[in-house]
Write an enzyme that holds these catalytic residues in place. Sequence first.
Site, PDB file in Angstrom:
ATOM      1  N   CYS A   1     -35.585  46.886  70.974  1.00  8.19           N
ATOM      2  CA  CYS A   1     -34.427  47.711  71.373  1.00  8.19           C
ATOM      3  C   CYS A   1     -33.341  46.823  71.954  1.00  8.19           C
ATOM      4  O   CYS A   1     -33.560  45.670  72.321  1.00  8.19           O
ATOM      5  CB  CYS A   1     -34.830  48.736  72.443  1.00  8.19           C
TER       6      CYS A   1
ATOM      7  N   ARG B   1     -40.156  46.200  64.713  1.00  5.70           N
ATOM      8  CA  ARG B   1     -39.176  46.932  63.913  1.00  5.70           C
ATOM      9  C   ARG B   1     -38.082  47.486  64.816  1.00  5.70           C
ATOM     10  O   ARG B   1     -38.270  47.670  66.030  1.00  5.70           O
ATOM     11  CB  ARG B   1     -39.835  48.073  63.139  1.00  5.70           C
TER      12      ARG B   1
ATOM     13  N   ASP C   1       4.711  26.890  76.344  1.00  9.12           N
ATOM     14  CA  ASP C   1       5.213  28.142  75.791  1.00  9.12           C
ATOM     15  C   ASP C   1       6.178  28.806  76.775  1.00  9.12           C
ATOM     16  O   ASP C   1       5.882  28.925  77.972  1.00  9.12           O
ATOM     17  CB  ASP C   1       4.024  29.069  75.517  1.00  9.12           C
TER      18      ASP C   1
ATOM     19  N   CYS D   1     -31.730  53.550  69.491  1.00  7.97           N
ATOM     20  CA  CYS D   1     -30.581  52.758  69.967  1.00  7.97           C
ATOM     21  C   CYS D   1     -30.008  51.836  68.904  1.00  7.97           C
ATOM     22  O   CYS D   1     -28.956  51.236  69.112  1.00  7.97           O
ATOM     23  CB  CYS D   1     -30.971  51.941  71.191  1.00  7.97           C
TER      24      CYS D   1
ATOM     25  N   THR E   1     -45.763  49.371  71.187  1.00  4.06           N
ATOM     26  CA  THR E   1     -45.223  50.163  70.075  1.00  4.06           C
ATOM     27  C   THR E   1     -44.740  49.313  68.916  1.00  4.06           C
ATOM     28  O   THR E   1     -44.445  49.826  67.840  1.00  4.06           O
ATOM     29  CB  THR E   1     -44.053  51.034  70.559  1.00  4.06           C
TER      30      THR E   1
END
Length: 535
Positions: free
Chosen positions: A34, A63, A439, A68, A30
């Site tokens: 993601c 791309r 401390d 998501c 595709t």
Amino acid sequence: MHTDFDACVRAVQSKDARFDGWFFTAVLTTRIYCRPSCPVVPPKVRNMTFYPSAAAAQQAGFRACKRCRPDASPGSPQWNERADLVARTMRLIADGVVDRDGVPGLAARIGYSERQIERQLLAELGAGPLALARAQRAQTARLLIETTTMPMSEIAFAAGFASIRTFNDTVREVFALSPTELRARVAKGRPAAASGMITLRLPFRRPLTPDNLFGHLAATAVPGVEEWRTGAYRRTLRLPHGPGVVALRPQPDHIACQLWLADWRDLAQAISRCRRMLDLDADPTAVDALLSADPVLAPQIAKAPGRRVPRVADGPEFAVRAVLGQQISTAAARTHAGRLVAAYGEPVTDPAGGLTHLFPSPAALAEHDPKELAMPQTRRDTLAALLRALVDGELDLDVGSDWERAREQLKTLPGFGPWTVETIAMRALGDPDAFLPTDLGIRHAARDLGLPTTPAALLRHSAAWQPWRSYATQYLWATGDHPVNFLPPDDSPDENPDEDPNDNPNENIASYGAEQGPAPASAPAKPRDTKGASR
């Protein structure tokens, strides 16, 4: 992690959000990338490939997923956890150095050649500094497109693009939509932001305990610069192109952020500084897993997991405040800092009211005679030495600083003992392994929990907590009852900024930032940092 194919596949198939930002999944069929927790059906294993950064996936021709939104996932924890060349470079890119000064300016800040930086980033991230800055510009553009009504031409330049054509081409390439289509896709039912304001969500890795994070920021807030109001921490920001004001409100699954900016070009830098201030890119699972191996810390972590280190928006500002707060209470430190702000700070306009100034820059403070400050001479000398080092460029406390070099430089300044140096390393530099065995708050917690109480013995015991001793410090401090450990009530305004620092001279803020107990009232101030109320 992206090189461990099987581990990445397991994370994707289980939709494990803990790995969001650690790597990105690209689907060969595709051409989409993601985050690991993407809610869609996972692709076939043979179609998966993995990249260490969104920029690398984009550069390879993938791309961003529209479902998501991997470009908006939490950042990789390693850039805040590491102090090497790549991590320092990534912090500076996130702070907008490439957009302002180009790659030559980035190289000058780091102290390496452009070629060395390019080679290191390509080897580890699969993308060079320009590609990484481009990915950040694309995300900034998306925020402005989706959350404001600004004209596209203004968005292009505010996001850092050199031309409208480059802006259009980049948005289409990264999101597979034109800027107009991207705006139309989210415009329905979403009110436009008020003029000059943007509202967004800052994601983080769960769990997150906000109590000490916001409690600390609110309890030590400097009047005029910071405040807690109606459940939100608000402060002014000094940004490259002008001032800003931010309101940060903790929510169960994100931090609600409202930004007012004088110049939209500062948006990416403002977001980066807010995330850094709240330590939102930390990996609480890794931190808590290691610290829980100590049976003494395990119950504290189980009770309130995911504590973050409250950091700062401006390193030099915090160093100045650390000096102002030596040997005095929290209330007194806030009062002194508030007077300094009123006298030397840069006035700003807060659209919501309440905030009045930017904290004065080191250059502005260096112009004034330290005798004007109401503090002991030894502390004036300490402050003057700090300001000289900052103004002359000898000391770098910004996001891309070398942690160990900064430590060594601080140690050479008069009045900077181990407590102050390590506090600055933890909160200003962002070192996740800073530790303060002297401390008093740590020593009291150690006593109550049955840990060694002498600094040397406690330091030896803390070796098992490396490299997360800054987080161990938060869990130890949380055993006390100081206001820094508690989320202020929603309906409570900030404390009275005009309070008298002598109202409670015995307040033991030493428990939250000191190497020794408070000095007797009649004792002269000491040149070392025996009392650090600025924590």
